[in-house]
Write a protein that holds these residues in place. Structure first.
Motif, mmCIF file in Angstrom:
data_model
loop_
_atom_site.group_PDB
_atom_site.id
_atom_site.type_symbol
_atom_site.label_atom_id
_atom_site.label_comp_id
_atom_site.label_asym_id
_atom_site.label_seq_id
_atom_site.Cartn_x
_atom_site.Cartn_y
_atom_site.Cartn_z
ATOM 1 N N ALA A 11 -14.092 3.583 -7.119
ATOM 2 C CA ALA A 11 -15.485 3.861 -6.768
ATOM 3 C C ALA A 11 -15.708 3.664 -5.269
ATOM 4 N N ARG A 12 -15.102 2.632 -4.718
ATOM 5 C CA ARG A 12 -15.216 2.387 -3.273
ATOM 6 C C ARG A 12 -14.631 3.552 -2.486
ATOM 7 N N ALA A 13 -13.478 4.054 -2.929
ATOM 8 C CA ALA A 13 -12.841 5.176 -2.237
ATOM 9 C C ALA A 13 -13.711 6.425 -2.313
ATOM 10 N N LEU A 14 -14.325 6.668 -3.473
ATOM 11 C CA LEU A 14 -15.206 7.823 -3.604
ATOM 12 C C LEU A 14 -16.432 7.696 -2.712
ATOM 13 N N ALA A 15 -17.034 6.530 -2.723
ATOM 14 C CA ALA A 15 -18.260 6.327 -1.949
ATOM 15 C C ALA A 15 -18.009 6.389 -0.448
ATOM 16 N N SER A 16 -16.877 5.866 -0.016
ATOM 17 C CA SER A 16 -16.611 5.813 1.423
ATOM 18 C C SER A 16 -15.787 6.997 1.924
ATOM 19 N N ARG A 17 -15.251 7.776 0.989
ATOM 20 C CA ARG A 17 -14.347 8.888 1.305
ATOM 21 C C ARG A 17 -13.080 8.411 2.003
ATOM 22 N N HIS A 18 -12.719 7.180 1.760
ATOM 23 C CA HIS A 18 -11.488 6.605 2.300
ATOM 24 C C HIS A 18 -10.745 5.928 1.162
ATOM 25 N N SER A 19 -9.441 5.962 1.243
ATOM 26 C CA SER A 19 -8.624 5.333 0.218
ATOM 27 C C SER A 19 -7.568 4.474 0.882
ATOM 28 N N ALA A 20 -7.170 3.438 0.189
ATOM 29 C CA ALA A 20 -6.108 2.571 0.697
ATOM 30 C C ALA A 20 -4.762 2.959 0.101
ATOM 31 N N HIS A 21 -4.709 4.126 -0.548
ATOM 32 C CA HIS A 21 -3.462 4.601 -1.139
ATOM 33 C C HIS A 21 -2.772 5.589 -0.205
ATOM 34 N N VAL A 22 -1.464 5.456 -0.100
ATOM 35 C CA VAL A 22 -0.661 6.383 0.707
ATOM 36 C C VAL A 22 0.444 6.923 -0.191
ATOM 37 N N ALA A 23 0.487 8.249 -0.322
ATOM 38 C CA ALA A 23 1.520 8.882 -1.134
ATOM 39 C C ALA A 23 2.801 9.015 -0.314
ATOM 40 N N VAL A 24 3.911 8.622 -0.928
ATOM 41 C CA VAL A 24 5.227 8.751 -0.306
ATOM 42 C C VAL A 24 6.111 9.500 -1.300
ATOM 43 N N LEU A 25 6.488 10.723 -0.943
ATOM 44 C CA LEU A 25 7.357 11.520 -1.796
ATOM 45 C C LEU A 25 8.747 11.549 -1.190
ATOM 46 N N ILE A 26 9.716 11.230 -2.021
ATOM 47 C CA ILE A 26 11.107 11.260 -1.568
ATOM 48 C C ILE A 26 11.911 12.102 -2.558
ATOM 49 N N PRO A 27 13.021 12.674 -2.091
ATOM 50 C CA PRO A 27 13.784 13.539 -2.992
ATOM 51 C C PRO A 27 14.598 12.797 -4.047
ATOM 52 N N MET A 28 15.106 11.598 -3.743
ATOM 53 C CA MET A 28 15.914 10.852 -4.717
ATOM 54 C C MET A 28 16.046 9.396 -4.301
ATOM 55 N N LEU A 29 16.387 8.565 -5.259
ATOM 56 C CA LEU A 29 16.595 7.146 -4.982
ATOM 57 C C LEU A 29 18.068 6.789 -4.841
ATOM 58 N N THR A 30 18.957 7.695 -5.146
ATOM 59 C CA THR A 30 20.381 7.372 -5.078
ATOM 60 C C THR A 30 20.900 7.322 -3.648
ATOM 61 N N ASN A 31 20.173 7.904 -2.721
ATOM 62 C CA ASN A 31 20.559 7.864 -1.314
ATOM 63 C C ASN A 31 19.928 6.627 -0.675
ATOM 64 N N THR A 32 20.737 5.751 -0.111
ATOM 65 C CA THR A 32 20.210 4.502 0.456
ATOM 66 C C THR A 32 19.265 4.751 1.624
ATOM 67 N N LEU A 33 19.380 5.897 2.284
ATOM 68 C CA LEU A 33 18.456 6.222 3.371
ATOM 69 C C LEU A 33 17.021 6.221 2.856
ATOM 70 N N PHE A 34 16.802 6.819 1.673
ATOM 71 C CA PHE A 34 15.442 6.897 1.124
ATOM 72 C C PHE A 34 14.956 5.539 0.620
ATOM 73 N N VAL A 35 15.861 4.734 0.102
ATOM 74 C CA VAL A 35 15.504 3.389 -0.338
ATOM 75 C C VAL A 35 15.081 2.552 0.865
ATOM 76 N N GLU A 36 15.837 2.647 1.947
ATOM 77 C CA GLU A 36 15.484 1.928 3.180
ATOM 78 C C GLU A 36 14.156 2.432 3.749
ATOM 79 N N LEU A 37 13.923 3.734 3.649
ATOM 80 C CA LEU A 37 12.657 4.304 4.116
ATOM 81 C C LEU A 37 11.495 3.705 3.319
#
Length: 141
Positions: free
Chosen positions: A78-104
């Motif tokens: 409700a706070r995010a809707l009212a303020s039009r701001h969110s504390a969520h950040v989406a992080v999309l990665i291609p896979m978890l088997t690569n340690t580069l993405f885990v470190e990221l």
């Protein structure tokens, strides 16, 4: 204008039951419920609970007491809707088997959490359709 009595004298069993019956269908206590109990407007409740200094200290205490009495928990969505701001950040990665993405992910989490953000992670498997679907789902948060 006389001061309103403390919350403890405002709150009796029947008024608490009335507020609970009037609440959302989910059973959640709303900011309006807290406002009604404290005898203030919902915006005053919002300002008091955010700790804004423009709210009189006694009034802020009355709001906090009403919120505590009703077990009110602010709704981040409700706070995010009212303020039009969110504390969520989406992080999309291609896979978890690569340690580069885990470190990221580790670095993103270490940076964003102290700043008050929550990461929503998705794994795309290098599939553009899955990436689009994940992004659409995460935008709903």
């Amino acid at each position: 204008m006389p001061l309103k009595p403390p919350v403890k004298t405002l709150m009796n069993r029947s008024s608490k039951q009335a507020i609970q019956k009037r609440g959302r269908s989910t059973g959640r206590v709303t900011m309006s419920d807290v406002a009604a109990l404290a005898g203030v407007s919902p915006i005053t409740v919002s300002r008091a609970l955010r700790g804004e200094t423009t709210v009189d200290a006694d009034l802020a205490q009355r709001v906090r007491a009403a919120a505590s009495e009703l077990n009110y928990t602010p709704d981040p969505a409700a706070r995010a809707l009212a303020s039009r701001h969110s504390a969520h950040v989406a992080v999309l990665i291609p896979m978890l088997t690569n340690t580069l993405f885990v470190e990221l992910l580790e670095s993103v989490q270490k940076t964003l959490r102290p700043a008050g953000y929550q990461t929503l992670m998705g794994i795309t498997h290098y599939d553009p359709d899955e990436e689009e679907q994940l992004l659409r789902e995460q935008l709903m948060h």
